[in-house]
Design an enzyme around this catalytic site. Sequence first.
Site, short mmCIF file in Angstrom:
data_model
loop_
_atom_site.label_atom_id
_atom_site.label_comp_id
_atom_site.label_asym_id
_atom_site.label_seq_id
_atom_site.Cartn_x
_atom_site.Cartn_y
_atom_site.Cartn_z
N GLU A 137 0.83 -1.21 0.00
CA GLU A 137 0.00 0.00 0.00
C GLU A 137 0.87 1.26 0.00
OE1 GLU A 137 -2.36 -3.02 2.54
OE2 GLU A 137 -0.27 -2.55 2.12
N TRP B 116 -2.50 13.30 11.81
CA TRP B 116 -1.26 14.07 11.91
C TRP B 116 -1.47 15.53 11.56
CZ3 TRP B 116 2.04 16.47 8.34
CH2 TRP B 116 3.31 16.80 8.84
N ARG C 212 -4.00 -15.81 -1.56
CA ARG C 212 -4.50 -15.51 -0.22
C ARG C 212 -5.67 -14.53 -0.25
NH1 ARG C 212 -0.15 -13.18 3.07
NH2 ARG C 212 0.93 -12.76 1.12
N CYS D 14 -2.22 -3.20 7.32
CA CYS D 14 -1.69 -3.24 8.69
C CYS D 14 -1.92 -1.89 9.37
CB CYS D 14 -0.21 -3.59 8.67
SG CYS D 14 0.88 -2.26 8.07
N TYR E 291 -5.74 9.39 15.45
CA TYR E 291 -4.86 10.55 15.47
C TYR E 291 -4.64 10.96 14.02
CZ TYR E 291 -0.54 13.24 15.94
OH TYR E 291 0.41 14.23 15.88
N CYS F 89 0.02 1.09 7.78
CA CYS F 89 -0.56 1.51 6.50
C CYS F 89 -1.88 2.24 6.72
CB CYS F 89 -0.77 0.30 5.59
SG CYS F 89 0.78 -0.32 4.91
#
Length: 137
Positions: A58, A129, A84, A90, A127, A93
């Site tokens: 990603e 940024w 898969r 994750c 959060y 990412c």
Amino acid sequence: MTTQTHPVDHELIQAAAHVARTRCRGDNHTMAAAARARDGRIITAVNAYHFTGGPCAELVVIGAAAAQGAYELDTIVAVGDRDRGVVPPCGRCRQVLLDYFPALKVIVSDDDRVRTVLVTDLLPESYVWADHQLDAE
């Protein structure tokens, strides 16, 4: 919290699956990603695994998109090699995708059900940024 689903971009999944099938080899490249730019283009990439870390597919697709002049992404999906299927991003990412594209749609899968959700639904109470940067004067 109610997660609103959006239409699934099957062409995007097929593009990522094709790259996973044909370009992922060995342990260095095990995931493929495809993103649809706002102008409709599809950008693909693979991860670059390394024991010190390395970017997920990603994150590589964000750079590949920028290299092609696509700075606004609409939807993204990751697909694992060896059939898969769709794999959710994750945590790292999810945070990067949220910071770069707060309105991004992400295709995820659970128990053979593929759905499209907003990246903000993957990081509730997140959060952001940009919200915590001091304004430069």
